[in-house]
Design a protein around this motif. Structure first.
Motif, PDB file in Angstrom:
ATOM      1  N   VAL B  88       7.601  14.792  14.782  1.00 29.74           N
ATOM      2  CA  VAL B  88       8.476  14.578  15.862  1.00 29.74           C
ATOM      3  C   VAL B  88       9.693  14.697  15.567  1.00 29.74           C
ATOM      4  O   VAL B  88      10.174  13.607  14.910  1.00 29.74           O
ATOM      5  CB  VAL B  88       8.024  13.310  16.486  1.00 29.74           C
ATOM      6  N   MET B  89      10.370  15.746  15.951  1.00 30.87           N
ATOM      7  CA  MET B  89      11.633  15.888  15.651  1.00 30.87           C
ATOM      8  C   MET B  89      12.682  15.574  16.929  1.00 30.87           C
ATOM      9  O   MET B  89      12.432  15.914  18.177  1.00 30.87           O
ATOM     10  CB  MET B  89      11.844  17.223  15.105  1.00 30.87           C
ATOM     11  N   LEU B  90      13.727  14.908  16.753  1.00 30.19           N
ATOM     12  CA  LEU B  90      14.561  14.593  17.844  1.00 30.19           C
ATOM     13  C   LEU B  90      15.341  15.638  18.129  1.00 30.19           C
ATOM     14  O   LEU B  90      15.570  16.609  17.114  1.00 30.19           O
ATOM     15  CB  LEU B  90      15.462  13.426  17.446  1.00 30.19           C
ATOM     16  N   ARG B  91      15.978  15.929  19.277  1.00 32.73           N
ATOM     17  CA  ARG B  91      16.767  17.039  19.474  1.00 32.73           C
ATOM     18  C   ARG B  91      18.185  16.973  19.162  1.00 32.73           C
ATOM     19  O   ARG B  91      19.120  16.679  19.946  1.00 32.73           O
ATOM     20  CB  ARG B  91      16.698  16.946  21.234  1.00 32.73           C
ATOM     21  N   ARG B  92      18.243  17.363  17.865  1.00 33.74           N
ATOM     22  CA  ARG B  92      19.438  17.088  17.245  1.00 33.74           C
ATOM     23  C   ARG B  92      19.416  17.873  15.816  1.00 33.74           C
ATOM     24  O   ARG B  92      18.296  18.433  15.634  1.00 33.74           O
ATOM     25  CB  ARG B  92      20.052  15.668  17.115  1.00 33.74           C
ATOM     26  N   SER B 132      19.229  23.070  14.386  1.00 31.38           N
ATOM     27  CA  SER B 132      18.520  21.974  15.370  1.00 31.38           C
ATOM     28  C   SER B 132      17.124  21.926  14.701  1.00 31.38           C
ATOM     29  O   SER B 132      16.115  22.842  14.666  1.00 31.38           O
ATOM     30  CB  SER B 132      18.352  22.806  16.758  1.00 31.38           C
ATOM     31  N   ARG B 134      14.207  20.836  16.129  1.00 27.66           N
ATOM     32  CA  ARG B 134      13.045  21.275  16.807  1.00 27.66           C
ATOM     33  C   ARG B 134      12.829  22.827  16.998  1.00 27.66           C
ATOM     34  O   ARG B 134      11.755  23.311  17.432  1.00 27.66           O
ATOM     35  CB  ARG B 134      13.187  20.629  18.296  1.00 27.66           C
ATOM     36  N   VAL B 135      13.677  23.598  16.333  1.00 31.40           N
ATOM     37  CA  VAL B 135      13.577  25.230  16.401  1.00 31.40           C
ATOM     38  C   VAL B 135      13.061  25.676  15.078  1.00 31.40           C
ATOM     39  O   VAL B 135      13.025  26.724  14.741  1.00 31.40           O
ATOM     40  CB  VAL B 135      14.721  25.824  16.958  1.00 31.40           C
TER      41      VAL B 135
END
Lengths: 240, 240
Positions: B88-92, B132, B134-135
């Motif tokens: 689970v990655m945070l949007r940063r 980023s 999440r990508v």
């Protein structure tokens, strides 16, 4: 030929409305400016309350939580005239907040719209953050996040979908008429905003100004939705 | 300055876990000390992931006890970390994701930037620091999850099927990273149903089937000839 006359009237009114907009008619500019000021302030207040509230309901488990969610969702359909009436009673001279003396001022309109929009922002924020929480919960708890840290992390991580929520709240505020009519009183140059002006000018038969304001209002709502869409789309590509 | 007492051994005493009327864990007792890399092996549905979550404190056992050598205060640094099957990655940014864990652990801002950068260096992710999170690709995200856990300098690292969603190349990189972390003295407790991963990483095997520990053996002995019939069948690739 009543039909042809009607078309001519509308065409004429539309033409005059366009002139008012393009020529930055001072009356129109003033009304649009006040609408913005009131609704923007209301949305800022509603966001400051609604976003943390939505996040808290999403993350914290407490007895009666389901009831709170049902009530919150029901408040989405809150009729603006009823909100206007309640705020009117609060602020009228005999009311509990009467001594503040803000009835029939933009401040009263901000209060009414903030009350109208807070449940909208809180309910949509709750939904977005609860969906994210389902994905993040174990990871955040594993890292040692408490409820407050989890809620603020999720608020930031959901920032793009929450921006859409806030813009939606602004759209609702700027387009509502009942609440601002009752607590603002539609006083020319003081509390007259786009929606109340359209109401008045239409009943007076001054179609150009009403139509001009209507065009501004519709364009505004369209632009807001387009902006929300574009921002979300760009964020999706950039941040995933 | 005395070094703080070790968290280990971890004692699990007669732990049961029920959910929805089903017994998922049935009376598991284990003691896990420092050093050896422990792999909890078993078919899908054996209760491995649930057992791991109980050890890590994400789930409370229905009955039985989980105790560490020293009790851990609520909040603050946990001295244990977990990496999940789906990171689970945070949007940063990647760097900010690692720094986030350190922030929750109570580390000062200037310290955590440097520490996070070091963790990325150690996992070979320095070139992705500003991207980023999440990508990133699945393998990169999983190594980033390891970096986030590693930055916390945990005494115990729990891993739940960390390579189940990865292709062979990424699996190799993640397993190498796990081995490196284990080599620094961090206790590795990993759950998998993948015999290959277990063979490559395990010092000892805890074989779990239908919520019970059927055997606990040195890894080489286990793969040469498991003691229990079920484990023998599982190693032979039969369906349990």
């Amino acid at each position: 030929m009543p039909f042809r006359r009607a078309v001519e009237t509308i065409a004429l009114a539309l033409g005059r409305a366009a002139e008012l907009i393009v020529g930055f008619d001072p009356r129109l500019v003033h009304i649009v400016g006040l609408s913005f000021r009131v609704s923007l302030s209301a949305v800022v207040v509603a966001s400051l309350v609604g976003l943390p509230l939505g996040a808290a309901i999403a993350v914290v488990r407490f007895p009666g939580r389901q009831t709170v969610i049902v009530v919150l969702n029901a408040l989405l359909g809150l009729p603006s005239v009823v909100v206007g009436l309640l705020v009117y009673l609060l602020l009228s001279r005999a009311g509990p907040l009467g001594p503040m003396g803000i009835l029939f001022t933009p401040a009263a309109m901000i209060v009414a719209q903030a009350i109208l929009v807070t449940p909208i922002i809180a309910a949509f924020a709750r939904q977005a953050i609860e969906d994210a929480w389902r994905e993040y919960e174990e990871q955040l708890r594993s890292l040692g996040a408490g409820p407050v840290q989890a809620a603020s992390t999720l608020l930031w991580d959901c920032r793009f979908s929450l921006l859409t929520t806030v813009l939606g709240g602004f759209g609702r505020a700027v387009a509502e008429v009942g609440a601002v009519m009752i607590v603002g009183g539609n006083i020319d140059g003081v509390t007259r905003v786009m929606t109340t002006a359209i109401l008045l000018e239409t009943s007076k038969g001054d179609l150009p100004l009403a139509l001009g304001l209507g065009i501004v209002l519709i364009s505004l709502v369209l632009a807001l939705n387009a902006a929300a869409h574009l921002i979300k789309d760009a964020a999706q590509r950039r941040y995933g | 300055m005395n070094a703080p007492a070790s968290l280990l051994p971890l004692r699990i005493e007669d732990v049961c876990f029920e959910a929805g009327g089903h017994r998922i864990i049935e009376g598991v007792s284990l003691e896990m000390g420092a050093g050896a890399r422990t792999v909890i092996l078993g078919p899908n549905g054996a209760g491995k992931s649930v057992l791991l979550r109980i050890c890590h404190g994400l789930l409370a056992p229905t009955s039985g006890r989980v105790t560490w050598n020293v009790s851990q205060p609520a909040g603050g640094r946990r001295r244990q970390a977990m990496v999940f099957q789906r990171p689970v990655m945070l949007r940063r940014s990647a760097l900010a994701n690692v720094a986030y864990g350190l922030k929750l652990a109570g580390m000062e801002r200037h310290e955590r930037q440097a520490r996070a950068q070091r963790a990325l260096d150690d996992l070979g992710l320095a070139h992705l620091a500003g991207r980023s999170a999440r990508v990133l690709s699945g393998g990169e995200q999983q190594r980033l999850a390891l970096a986030r856990a590693w930055a916390l300098e945990p005494e115990v690292l729990f891993l739940d099927e960390p390579t189940a969603n990865l292709d062979p190349g990424a699996t190799g990189e993640v397993e190498a990273a796990i081995a490196n972390i284990g080599a620094t003295g961090t206790k590795i407790i990993m759950v998998t149903h993948d015999l290959g991963a277990a063979k490559r990483l395990a010092d000892e095997i805890v074989f779990l089937h239908n919520g019970r520990v059927l055997e606990r053996t040195d890894a080489r002995r286990f793969f040469n000839g498991p003691a229990s019939r079920e484990a023998a069948a599982f190693v032979q690739g039969e369906l349990l």
